[in-house]
Motif scaffolding. Structure first.
Motif, PDB file in Angstrom:
ATOM      1  N   LYS B  61     -12.984  17.601  -1.498  1.00 34.77           N
ATOM      2  CA  LYS B  61     -14.220  17.159  -2.131  1.00 34.77           C
ATOM      3  C   LYS B  61     -13.793  16.158  -3.207  1.00 34.77           C
ATOM      4  N   ILE B  62     -14.417  15.021  -3.195  1.00 28.78           N
ATOM      5  CA  ILE B  62     -13.992  13.948  -4.090  1.00 28.78           C
ATOM      6  C   ILE B  62     -14.749  14.024  -5.412  1.00 28.78           C
ATOM      7  N   ASP B  63     -14.022  13.926  -6.478  1.00 27.85           N
ATOM      8  CA  ASP B  63     -14.639  13.816  -7.793  1.00 27.85           C
ATOM      9  C   ASP B  63     -14.801  12.315  -8.070  1.00 27.85           C
ATOM     10  N   ARG B  66     -13.474  10.352 -11.084  1.00 22.69           N
ATOM     11  CA  ARG B  66     -12.048  10.030 -11.264  1.00 22.69           C
ATOM     12  C   ARG B  66     -11.540   9.046 -10.214  1.00 22.69           C
ATOM     13  N   CYS B  67     -12.215   9.009  -9.085  1.00 23.77           N
ATOM     14  CA  CYS B  67     -11.735   8.219  -7.956  1.00 23.77           C
ATOM     15  C   CYS B  67     -11.758   6.717  -8.277  1.00 23.77           C
ATOM     16  N   THR B  68     -10.662   6.055  -7.936  1.00 26.20           N
ATOM     17  CA  THR B  68     -10.598   4.610  -8.156  1.00 26.20           C
ATOM     18  C   THR B  68     -10.720   3.830  -6.841  1.00 26.20           C
ATOM     19  N   TYR B  69     -11.016   4.566  -5.772  1.00 30.30           N
ATOM     20  CA  TYR B  69     -11.176   3.969  -4.431  1.00 30.30           C
ATOM     21  C   TYR B  69      -9.922   3.216  -3.986  1.00 30.30           C
ATOM     22  N   CYS B  70      -8.775   3.765  -4.354  1.00 31.17           N
ATOM     23  CA  CYS B  70      -7.518   3.099  -3.997  1.00 31.17           C
ATOM     24  C   CYS B  70      -7.211   3.214  -2.507  1.00 31.17           C
ATOM     25  N   GLY B  71      -7.780   4.239  -1.868  1.00 30.45           N
ATOM     26  CA  GLY B  71      -7.599   4.374  -0.426  1.00 30.45           C
ATOM     27  C   GLY B  71      -6.386   5.166   0.006  1.00 30.45           C
ATOM     28  N   LYS B  72      -5.658   5.707  -0.942  1.00 26.85           N
ATOM     29  CA  LYS B  72      -4.446   6.462  -0.616  1.00 26.85           C
ATOM     30  C   LYS B  72      -4.756   7.655   0.317  1.00 26.85           C
ATOM     31  N   CYS B  73      -5.831   8.363   0.025  1.00 26.00           N
ATOM     32  CA  CYS B  73      -6.146   9.563   0.806  1.00 26.00           C
ATOM     33  C   CYS B  73      -6.416   9.221   2.263  1.00 26.00           C
ATOM     34  N   SER B  74      -7.161   8.159   2.482  1.00 29.23           N
ATOM     35  CA  SER B  74      -7.482   7.842   3.873  1.00 29.23           C
ATOM     36  C   SER B  74      -6.241   7.319   4.599  1.00 29.23           C
ATOM     37  N   ALA B  83     -12.713   8.209   4.973  1.00 32.10           N
ATOM     38  CA  ALA B  83     -12.829   6.752   4.940  1.00 32.10           C
ATOM     39  C   ALA B  83     -13.197   6.355   3.523  1.00 32.10           C
ATOM     40  N   VAL B  84     -12.442   5.409   2.967  1.00 32.06           N
ATOM     41  CA  VAL B  84     -12.736   4.961   1.607  1.00 32.06           C
ATOM     42  C   VAL B  84     -13.404   3.587   1.673  1.00 32.06           C
ATOM     43  N   LEU B  85     -14.604   3.529   1.138  1.00 34.25           N
ATOM     44  CA  LEU B  85     -15.362   2.274   1.096  1.00 34.25           C
ATOM     45  C   LEU B  85     -15.249   1.724  -0.327  1.00 34.25           C
ATOM     46  N   LEU B 105      -1.736  14.419  -2.651  1.00 33.70           N
ATOM     47  CA  LEU B 105      -1.149  13.104  -2.857  1.00 33.70           C
ATOM     48  C   LEU B 105      -2.063  12.106  -3.573  1.00 33.70           C
ATOM     49  N   CYS B 106      -3.273  12.515  -3.889  1.00 35.56           N
ATOM     50  CA  CYS B 106      -4.164  11.599  -4.604  1.00 35.56           C
ATOM     51  C   CYS B 106      -3.586  11.281  -5.979  1.00 35.56           C
ATOM     52  N   PRO B 107      -3.330  10.002  -6.259  1.00 36.19           N
ATOM     53  CA  PRO B 107      -2.685   9.654  -7.534  1.00 36.19           C
ATOM     54  C   PRO B 107      -3.592   9.919  -8.728  1.00 36.19           C
ATOM     55  N   GLU B 108      -4.901   9.998  -8.495  1.00 35.12           N
ATOM     56  CA  GLU B 108      -5.832  10.177  -9.611  1.00 35.12           C
ATOM     57  C   GLU B 108      -6.256  11.630  -9.789  1.00 35.12           C
ATOM     58  N   LYS B 109      -5.701  12.531  -9.002  1.00 36.30           N
ATOM     59  CA  LYS B 109      -6.146  13.931  -9.007  1.00 36.30           C
ATOM     60  C   LYS B 109      -7.671  14.010  -8.866  1.00 36.30           C
ATOM     61  N   ALA B 110      -8.186  13.210  -7.974  1.00 38.28           N
ATOM     62  CA  ALA B 110      -9.643  13.137  -7.831  1.00 38.28           C
ATOM     63  C   ALA B 110     -10.165  14.016  -6.702  1.00 38.28           C
ATOM     64  N   ILE B 111      -9.261  14.754  -6.069  1.00 41.93           N
ATOM     65  CA  ILE B 111      -9.713  15.566  -4.935  1.00 41.93           C
ATOM     66  C   ILE B 111      -9.500  17.043  -5.235  1.00 41.93           C
ATOM     67  N   GLU B 112     -10.569  17.801  -5.116  1.00 40.43           N
ATOM     68  CA  GLU B 112     -10.391  19.251  -5.150  1.00 40.43           C
ATOM     69  C   GLU B 112     -10.682  19.759  -3.743  1.00 40.43           C
TER      70      GLU B 112
HETATM   71  S1  SF4 Z   1      -6.479   8.757  -3.187  1.00 43.03           S
HETATM   72 FE1  SF4 Z   1      -7.640   9.608  -4.850  1.00 43.03          FE
HETATM   73  S2  SF4 Z   1      -8.184   7.841  -6.080  1.00 43.03           S
HETATM   74 FE2  SF4 Z   1      -7.472   7.036  -4.170  1.00 43.03          FE
HETATM   75  S3  SF4 Z   1      -9.383   6.796  -2.972  1.00 43.03           S
HETATM   76 FE3  SF4 Z   1      -8.578   8.800  -2.450  1.00 43.03          FE
HETATM   77  S4  SF4 Z   1      -9.590  10.172  -3.879  1.00 43.03           S
HETATM   78 FE4  SF4 Z   1      -9.835   8.127  -4.676  1.00 43.03          FE
END
Ligand code: SF4
Ligand code: SF4
Lengths: 296, 276
Positions: B61-63, B66-74, B83-85, B105-112
Motif C-alpha cells: 500500500k503506497i503512502d 512520501r512517494c516521489t514516483y521514482c518508479g523503483k518499485c515497479s 505501475a508508477v505514473l 527496496l523503496c528508497p522513500e519507505k513509502a510502502i507499507e
Molecule cells: S519506490 Fe517508493 S518512492 Fe519510488 S515510486 Fe515506488 S513507492 Fe514511490
C-alpha cells in the motif's frame, strides 16, 4: 471473430471430448488448447506441428557460492522458503547457501538484496507452444514445462496466436479447450471471450465445481450456458443442476447420456462425431447448433 | 507418514482414492484437501467444521505523501503488479505474489504492507479423521500460499493423507512436496496415459517414491499398464468400472460404504506402501 471457451470446473467431465467434437462440426475456425497443464486435445486432433516456439515466463534465482559470504540476508527476505544454509559445515567445507529452484517464485528480492551480487536471475524455459495443421484446420497448443508455474501467461500466448491466425486467415471463430479449476489459467482463458460453455456432470462434486466456475464467469461478465454430461448416471443430481441453472437464469443446452462409446472413441483417437452417429454424437450436434445460434 | 494422492488430470478418481484410503485406516489420520481451487473431499467426509480462519498475503500500500514516483518499485516487481505514473501509483492486486520486495527496496519507505485475504482454511473432524481444507476465494489466482497454509497443520504422529490438485504445475508441486509417498491415480485411456506420463516426470523430479492406481481399469486399453510395466512403476490397485461406484460417488457416498470389500483393499494398499 468470436471466441468460444469450453470449461468444466472439475476435470474428467468430458470437456475435451465435446471440444474435439466441435472441431469436426465447425467450419471456418481455429482450435486452441488452453489446458496447457494437461493438454489432451492433440490426442484427438492428431496435429502436424508446423511451428514450435519456446516460452520463457518468469525467472529462477541461481546462486554463485564463490561470491557468497553467507551473510544470510537472502534467507531472511525470501518469503517462499526457497533459500537455506546447507547443513553440512566443516572447516574444510564451509557452509554454503542453496536455492531450491522448485520453491523459488522468481520474485528477485534476493537478487536485489544480496550485497555480494552472488545471485543471478535466470530465464526459465517454462514451456513450448505450437502451431499445427490438422484435418480440421489450424490448431494452437502448448506444453507446460515440468513443474513450471501455470500462471496463465502460456495460456495467453496460445490465445493470442490463435487470434492472429484467425485474423490472418479470415476465420470467424476460435474454439478453446479451457483448463479445469478457477485459478489463473481459467481466468486467462475466459477473460475477453464471447461465450463460455460449461460442461458438468451430475455428481455432488460436479455441482459444487460448476457453481464456483459460474461465479467466476459471472465475475468476468462472460455469457455462459451449461451442458450436463452423463446425465443419466444420476437423475436426481441432474434435476438439482437444472434447478440451480433455472434460478440463476442460465440455460441448460443439453443433457447428454452416458455411453461407453465415448471412451471407445477416445481409445481409437477419433472425435465422437467421426467415430459414431449414435445418440451422444447427435446430442453434441444439437449443442453445436444451439451455440451457433447464440454466437450469431 | 505423509501420503499424497495426485493425478495428471482431473476426474480420474483422485479424491475417491484419497478419501477411501483415509476412511479405511485404523491408524490416526489427518486429511488435508489441498485442491484449494475445487475442494471436494468434504462432500464425502462430511466433517464437522470447528475452526475457520482466513489466509492472507501481504500486498503493498503506497503512502502517497512520501512517494516521489521514482518508479523503483515497479522496476523491481517481477510480476508487473505495480505501475508508477507521473502522479500516482497503481497496484494490481491479482498479480502480486506478496514477495515484499517493493516495500523492502523503496528508497522513500513509502510502502507499507497490508493483508489481503486469498482464501480460508477450515479445520474439523469427520469421525476419527482430523480434516483440514483450504478454499480459494473466487477470482483469486494465487493458490500456493493457501496450500502452504493448509500444510502448516501437518502433525507428525498421524498418517497424513493429502488430496492434491490435478495437473503438473505449481499447486501440485506445493501439495506433494515433502510427502513420503505419492499415489498417482489414472485411467486406462489415451488421455489418462498422456497425463500420467507428465505426472511421473514431475514426481521423479521431486524424488518421491510413487505408485499408480488405475481407476475404471476395464474401460479403455492396455497402454497404461504397459507403460507402468516398462517404467517399473508398481500398479498398486485396479478399480474396475462399476455403476454402483459411479452412483455412490455422484451422491457423495464413499466407495467403502457402497462396496464393503474395498475397505480391505485400501488397507492392503496402505500396508504395501508403508512397508509394514
Ligand atoms: S519506490 Fe517508493 S518512492 Fe519510488 S515510486 Fe515506488 S513507492 Fe514511490
Ligand atoms: S510484494 Fe512483490 S509481487 Fe507484490 S507488488 Fe511488491 S514486488 Fe510485486
Amino acid at each position: 471473430m468470436k471466441q468460444l471457451v469450453v470449461i468444466s470446473g472439475k476435470g474428467g467431465t468430458g470437456k475435451t471430448v465435446i471440444t474435439a467434437a466441435f472441431a469436426s462440426l465447425a467450419q471456418n475456425k481455429v482450435m486452441a488448447d488452453c489446458d496447457v497443464d494437461a493438454a489432451d486435445l492433440h490426442i484427438l486432433l492428431e496435429p502436424k506441428i508446423l511451428e514450435k516456439h519456446q516460452f520463457t515466463g518468469g525467472k529462477t534465482a541461481v546462486i554463485n557460492n564463490e561470491k557468497c559470504n553467507q551473510c544470510g540476508n537472502c534467507i531472511k527476505v525470501c518469503r517462499f522458503d526457497a533459500i537455506s544454509l546447507n547443513p553440512q559445515s566443516t572447516i574444510h567445507n564451509p557452509q554454503s547457501v542453496s536455492i531450491d529452484s522448485i520453491s523459488c517464485e522468481g520474485c528477485g528480492v534476493c537478487f536485489h538484496i544480496c550485497p555480494k551480487m552472488a545471485i543471478k536471475m535466470e530465464d526459465n524455459l517454462s514451456g513450448e507452444w505450437f502451431i499445427s495443421e490438422t484435418k480440421y484446420g489450424p490448431f494452437v497448443h502448448a506444453k507446460l514445462g515440468i513443474a513450471e508455474e501455470n500462471s496463465g501467461k502460456l495460456v495467453t500466448a496460445v490465445r493470442q496466436n490463435a487470434k492472429l491466425i484467425a485474423e490472418k486467415e479470415n476465420r470467424d471463430l476460435i474454439i478453446i479447450d479451457g483448463p479445469p479449476g478457477i485459478g489463473c489459467p481459467v481466468i486467462s482463458s475466459i477473460t475477453g471471450a464471447d461465450y463460455v460453455l460449461i460442461v458438468t456432470e451430475p455428481t455432488l462434486s460436479g455441482i459444487h465445481d460448476m457453481v464456483r466456475v459460474i461465479e467466476l464467469a459471472q465475475h468476468f461478465r462472460v455469457r455462459i450456458c451449461v451442458v450436463i454430461n452423463k446425465y443419466d448416471l444420476n437423475i436426481e443430481m441432474t434435476k438439482k443442476i437444472e434447478n440451480y441453472c433455472k434460478i440463476s437464469k442460465i440455460s441448460v443446452m443439453e443433457k447428454i447420456i452416458y455411453d461407453s462409446v465415448v471412451t471407445e472413441s477416445v481409445v481409437n483417437k477419433k472425435t465422437i462425431i467421426e467415430y459414431s452417429n449414435g445418440k451422444v454424437a447427435r446430442q453434441i450436434k444439437n449443442v453445436w447448433e444451439a451455440i451457433q445460434n447464440e454466437l450469431n | 507418514m505423509i501420503i499424497s494422492v495426485a493425478s495428471g488430470k482431473g476426474g480420474t478418481g483422485k479424491t475417491t482414492v484419497a478419501v477411501n484410503l483415509a476412511l479405511s485406516l485404523d491408524e490416526k489420520v489427518q486429511f488435508l484437501d489441498c485442491d484449494v481451487e475445487e475442494p471436494n473431499a468434504h462432500i464425502f467426509l462430511t466433517p464437522e467444521i470447528k475452526k475457520k480462519h482466513s489466509v492472507n498475503i501481504l500486498i503493498p500500500k503506497i503512502d502517497e505523501s512520501r512517494c516521489t514516483y521514482c518508479g523503483k518499485c515497479s522496476e523491481i516487481c517481477a510480476y508487473h503488479a505495480i505501475a508508477v505514473l507521473p502522479k500516482s501509483v497503481m497496484i494490481f492486486e491479482q498479480l502480486c505474489h506478496g514477495c515484499g520486495g517493493c516495500s523492502l527496496l523503496c528508497p522513500e519507505k513509502a510502502i507499507e504492507e497490508v493483508c489481503k485475504e486469498i482464501g480460508i482454511i477450515q479445520i474439523g473432524k469427520s469421525k476419527k479423521i482430523e480434516f483440514i481444507n483450504g478454499k480459494l476465494n473466487v477470482g483469486e489466482a494465487m493458490s500456493p500460499p493457501l496450500i502452504r497454509a493448509v500444510k502448516k497443520n501437518i502433525t507428525d504422529e498421524k498418517v497424513v493423507i493429502i488430496d492434491a490438485p490435478p495437473g503438473t504445475s505449481c499447486p501440485v508441486i506445493e501439495s506433494i512436496k515433502g510427502s513420503n509417498y505419492c499415489i498417482l491415480v489414472t485411467e486406462p485411456t489415451p488421455f489418462g496415459l498422456n497425463d500420467l506420463v507428465l505426472a511421473v516426470e514431475v514426481i521423479r523430479k521431486l524424488k518421491i517414491p510413487f505408485g499408480v492406481v488405475i481407476n475404471r481399469s476395464d474401460i479403455g486399453d492396455e497402454e497404461v499398464e504397459k507403460y507402468c510395466h516398462k517404467e517399473n512403476i508398481p500398479v498398486l490397485m485396479e478399480i474396475p468400472f462399476d455403476r454402483k461406484i459411479a452412483e455412490a460417488y455422484s451422491r457423495g457416498i464413499p466407495v467403502i460404504e457402497a462396496i464393503l470389500e474395498y475397505k480391505k483393499k485400501f488397507q492392503e494398499l496402505y500396508k504395501n506402501i508403508s512397508g509394514d
